[in-house]
Scaffold this motif. Structure first.
Motif, PDB file in Angstrom:
ATOM      1  N   ARG A 132       0.828  -1.210   0.000  1.00  0.00           N
ATOM      2  CA  ARG A 132       0.000   0.000   0.000  1.00  0.00           C
ATOM      3  C   ARG A 132       0.868   1.269   0.000  1.00  0.00           C
ATOM      4  O   ARG A 132       0.636   2.197   0.778  1.00  0.00           O
ATOM      5  CB  ARG A 132      -0.914   0.006   1.226  1.00  0.00           C
ATOM      6  CG  ARG A 132      -1.930  -1.121   1.231  1.00  0.00           C
ATOM      7  CD  ARG A 132      -2.817  -1.032   2.470  1.00  0.00           C
ATOM      8  NE  ARG A 132      -3.814  -2.093   2.502  1.00  0.00           N
ATOM      9  CZ  ARG A 132      -4.640  -2.319   3.518  1.00  0.00           C
ATOM     10  NH1 ARG A 132      -4.585  -1.540   4.592  1.00  0.00           N
ATOM     11  NH2 ARG A 132      -5.516  -3.302   3.481  1.00  0.00           N
ATOM     12  N   ASP A 133       1.849   1.301  -0.880  1.00  0.00           N
ATOM     13  CA  ASP A 133       2.826   2.388  -0.839  1.00  0.00           C
ATOM     14  C   ASP A 133       2.184   3.764  -0.986  1.00  0.00           C
ATOM     15  O   ASP A 133       2.391   4.649  -0.151  1.00  0.00           O
ATOM     16  CB  ASP A 133       3.882   2.183  -1.937  1.00  0.00           C
ATOM     17  CG  ASP A 133       4.622   0.870  -1.773  1.00  0.00           C
ATOM     18  OD1 ASP A 133       5.614   0.846  -1.043  1.00  0.00           O
ATOM     19  OD2 ASP A 133       4.182  -0.139  -2.362  1.00  0.00           O
ATOM     20  N   ARG A 134       1.447   3.963  -2.055  1.00  0.00           N
ATOM     21  CA  ARG A 134       0.904   5.297  -2.333  1.00  0.00           C
ATOM     22  C   ARG A 134      -0.043   5.767  -1.241  1.00  0.00           C
ATOM     23  O   ARG A 134      -0.116   6.958  -0.945  1.00  0.00           O
ATOM     24  CB  ARG A 134       0.205   5.309  -3.691  1.00  0.00           C
ATOM     25  CG  ARG A 134       1.161   5.052  -4.849  1.00  0.00           C
ATOM     26  CD  ARG A 134       0.474   5.178  -6.195  1.00  0.00           C
ATOM     27  NE  ARG A 134       1.378   4.798  -7.262  1.00  0.00           N
ATOM     28  CZ  ARG A 134       2.312   5.594  -7.786  1.00  0.00           C
ATOM     29  NH1 ARG A 134       2.459   6.821  -7.307  1.00  0.00           N
ATOM     30  NH2 ARG A 134       3.101   5.174  -8.756  1.00  0.00           N
ATOM     31  N   GLU A 135      -0.768   4.832  -0.631  1.00  0.00           N
ATOM     32  CA  GLU A 135      -1.700   5.202   0.429  1.00  0.00           C
ATOM     33  C   GLU A 135      -0.979   5.675   1.697  1.00  0.00           C
ATOM     34  O   GLU A 135      -1.582   6.359   2.526  1.00  0.00           O
ATOM     35  CB  GLU A 135      -2.579   4.005   0.780  1.00  0.00           C
ATOM     36  CG  GLU A 135      -3.381   3.449  -0.399  1.00  0.00           C
ATOM     37  CD  GLU A 135      -4.088   2.155  -0.027  1.00  0.00           C
ATOM     38  OE1 GLU A 135      -4.492   2.020   1.149  1.00  0.00           O
ATOM     39  OE2 GLU A 135      -4.214   1.280  -0.903  1.00  0.00           O
ATOM     40  N   ILE A 180       2.004   7.456   1.878  1.00  0.00           N
ATOM     41  CA  ILE A 180       2.880   8.620   1.773  1.00  0.00           C
ATOM     42  C   ILE A 180       2.385   9.773   2.649  1.00  0.00           C
ATOM     43  O   ILE A 180       3.134  10.333   3.450  1.00  0.00           O
ATOM     44  CB  ILE A 180       3.021   9.069   0.309  1.00  0.00           C
ATOM     45  CG1 ILE A 180       3.789   8.010  -0.492  1.00  0.00           C
ATOM     46  CG2 ILE A 180       3.754  10.409   0.233  1.00  0.00           C
ATOM     47  CD1 ILE A 180       3.886   8.317  -1.976  1.00  0.00           C
ATOM     48  N   VAL A 240       8.843   3.720   0.754  1.00  0.00           N
ATOM     49  CA  VAL A 240       7.590   3.976   0.041  1.00  0.00           C
ATOM     50  C   VAL A 240       7.843   4.848  -1.190  1.00  0.00           C
ATOM     51  O   VAL A 240       7.359   4.555  -2.287  1.00  0.00           O
ATOM     52  CB  VAL A 240       6.570   4.641   0.990  1.00  0.00           C
ATOM     53  CG1 VAL A 240       5.412   5.223   0.207  1.00  0.00           C
ATOM     54  CG2 VAL A 240       6.051   3.622   2.005  1.00  0.00           C
ATOM     55  N   LEU A 241       8.583   5.930  -1.013  1.00  0.00           N
ATOM     56  CA  LEU A 241       8.866   6.820  -2.141  1.00  0.00           C
ATOM     57  C   LEU A 241       9.635   6.090  -3.232  1.00  0.00           C
ATOM     58  O   LEU A 241       9.350   6.242  -4.427  1.00  0.00           O
ATOM     59  CB  LEU A 241       9.655   8.039  -1.652  1.00  0.00           C
ATOM     60  CG  LEU A 241       8.880   9.039  -0.783  1.00  0.00           C
ATOM     61  CD1 LEU A 241       9.827  10.075  -0.188  1.00  0.00           C
ATOM     62  CD2 LEU A 241       7.780   9.725  -1.593  1.00  0.00           C
ATOM     63  N   ASN A 257       9.626   2.864  -3.891  1.00  0.00           N
ATOM     64  CA  ASN A 257       8.750   1.896  -4.550  1.00  0.00           C
ATOM     65  C   ASN A 257       7.706   2.565  -5.443  1.00  0.00           C
ATOM     66  O   ASN A 257       7.114   1.910  -6.302  1.00  0.00           O
ATOM     67  CB  ASN A 257       8.059   1.002  -3.515  1.00  0.00           C
ATOM     68  CG  ASN A 257       9.001  -0.030  -2.925  1.00  0.00           C
ATOM     69  OD1 ASN A 257      10.010  -0.372  -3.519  1.00  0.00           O
ATOM     70  ND2 ASN A 257       8.668  -0.522  -1.743  1.00  0.00           N
ATOM     71  N   CYS A 258       7.475   3.859  -5.232  1.00  0.00           N
ATOM     72  CA  CYS A 258       6.551   4.611  -6.082  1.00  0.00           C
ATOM     73  C   CYS A 258       7.287   5.302  -7.232  1.00  0.00           C
ATOM     74  O   CYS A 258       6.701   6.141  -7.931  1.00  0.00           O
ATOM     75  CB  CYS A 258       5.795   5.645  -5.253  1.00  0.00           C
ATOM     76  SG  CYS A 258       4.588   4.934  -4.108  1.00  0.00           S
ATOM     77  N   ARG A 282       9.898   7.349  -6.967  1.00  0.00           N
ATOM     78  CA  ARG A 282      10.288   8.700  -6.584  1.00  0.00           C
ATOM     79  C   ARG A 282      11.622   8.670  -5.851  1.00  0.00           C
ATOM     80  O   ARG A 282      11.779   9.163  -4.751  1.00  0.00           O
ATOM     81  CB  ARG A 282       9.187   9.337  -5.736  1.00  0.00           C
ATOM     82  CG  ARG A 282       7.893   9.504  -6.525  1.00  0.00           C
ATOM     83  CD  ARG A 282       6.656   9.728  -5.666  1.00  0.00           C
ATOM     84  NE  ARG A 282       6.720  10.955  -4.891  1.00  0.00           N
ATOM     85  CZ  ARG A 282       5.709  11.408  -4.146  1.00  0.00           C
ATOM     86  NH1 ARG A 282       4.574  10.720  -4.099  1.00  0.00           N
ATOM     87  NH2 ARG A 282       5.824  12.530  -3.467  1.00  0.00           N
ATOM     88  N   GLU A 291      13.176  11.942  -4.401  1.00  0.00           N
ATOM     89  CA  GLU A 291      12.527  12.404  -3.182  1.00  0.00           C
ATOM     90  C   GLU A 291      12.946  11.566  -1.974  1.00  0.00           C
ATOM     91  O   GLU A 291      13.076  12.081  -0.862  1.00  0.00           O
ATOM     92  CB  GLU A 291      11.017  12.375  -3.350  1.00  0.00           C
ATOM     93  CG  GLU A 291      10.496  13.373  -4.371  1.00  0.00           C
ATOM     94  CD  GLU A 291       8.999  13.264  -4.565  1.00  0.00           C
ATOM     95  OE1 GLU A 291       8.268  13.415  -3.574  1.00  0.00           O
ATOM     96  OE2 GLU A 291       8.570  13.014  -5.710  1.00  0.00           O
TER      97      GLU A 291
END
Length: 204
Positions: free
Chosen positions: A66-69, A71, A94-95, A97-98, A100, A103
Motif C-alpha cells: 500500500r505504498d501510495r496510500e 505517503i 515507500v517513495l 517503490n513509487c 520517486r 525524493e
C-alpha cells in the motif's frame, strides 16, 4: 494480538488489529498534564509506545504493497517527529517503490542535516545502508516484507538478491524499516556507537 499477527506474517490481520488499537486513542496522551507544561518519563514512554504501534501498522501495510496510500500518513507523522529514523526509513522505501527515488534521497539528506543541527549526530547505520541500497537500486527494496515488531532494524545491502533468484522461490521475511521506540521519540538506540557526533560533539 496485532503485533503477534505481524510477527506471523499475517499482514492484513495485523493491519486491522493495529488500526483498531490506534482508534482507541482519543487525542494527546494525558493532555491536561502536557498542557500544564509538565514532563514525566511515563508520558514520553506512552507517546513513544503509541508511535511504535503506528509504525508497526505501517510495516504491515507496506508489506501489503500500500505504498501510495502511506505517503501522506508518513509525511504527517514526520512533521511531528522529523528525526524518528524508523519513520524516515519507511517513507524512503515507500517513495522509492513509487518511482520517486530523488525524493527518497532528499528525505535522507534533510534528516541527516536535521540530526547534525539538533544533536550533532549522523544518521544511524541502518538508515545509511538504506540510502546506499536506494542509490544502487537494490532489488530487495521491492519486497513487501517486514520484521517482527521490536526486532532489530535491518536493511538490504547494495548487493541484494538477484531478481531471477527471487522469482524461483517464495520470498523469505526480510525486514523493512524497524527500530525500537525510544522514550525521547528518536526511534533509534544507537547501540553501535553512533552516539559520537560530528567533530566530537554529543547529542543534546
Amino acid at each position: 494480538m496485532g503485533r503477534a499477527r505481524l510477527a506471523a506474517g499475517d499482514w492484513a490481520q495485523a493491519s486491522e488489529l493495529l488500526r483498531r488499537a490506534l482508534g482507541l486513542w482519543r487525542g494527546p496522551v494525558l493532555a491536561d498534564v502536557s498542557d500544564a507544561g509538565l514532563t514525566w518519563p511515563e508520558l514520553a514512554a506512552l507517546q513513544g509506545l503509541r508511535l511504535a504501534v503506528h509504525e508497526d501498522c505501517i510495516q504491515a501495510e507496506l508489506a501489503m504493497g500500500r505504498d501510495r496510500e502511506l505517503i501522506g500518513e508518513l509525511e504527517s507523522l514526520l512533521e511531528a517527529e522529523p528525526t524518528r529514523e524508523r519513520l524516515v526509513a519507511q517513507l524512503m522505501v515507500v517513495l522509492y517503490n513509487c518511482g520517486r527515488q530523488p525524493e527518497a534521497l532528499d528525505r535522507y539528506r534533510r534528516t541527516r542535516d536535521l540530526l547534525a543541527d539538533r544533536f550533532g549526530l549522523e544518521p544511524g547505520r541502518d538508515l545509511r545502508r538504506l540510502q546506499r541500497a536506494i542509490l544502487s537500486h537494490d532489488p530487495a527494496l521491492a519486497l513487501r516484507l517486514t520484521a517482527a515488531p521490536g526486532g532489530p532494524a535491518e536493511f538490504p545491502s547494495p548487493a541484494g538478491p538477484r531478481p531471477e533468484a527471487a522469482a524461483q522461490q517464495p520470498p523469505r521475511p526480510r525486514p523493512v524499516p524497524a527500530a525500537p521506540a525510544r522514550a525521547d521519540g528518536r526511534g533509534d538506540d544507537r547501540a553501535d556507537g553512533r552516539g559520537a557526533g560530528r567533530a566530537g560533539s554529543t547529542g543534546a
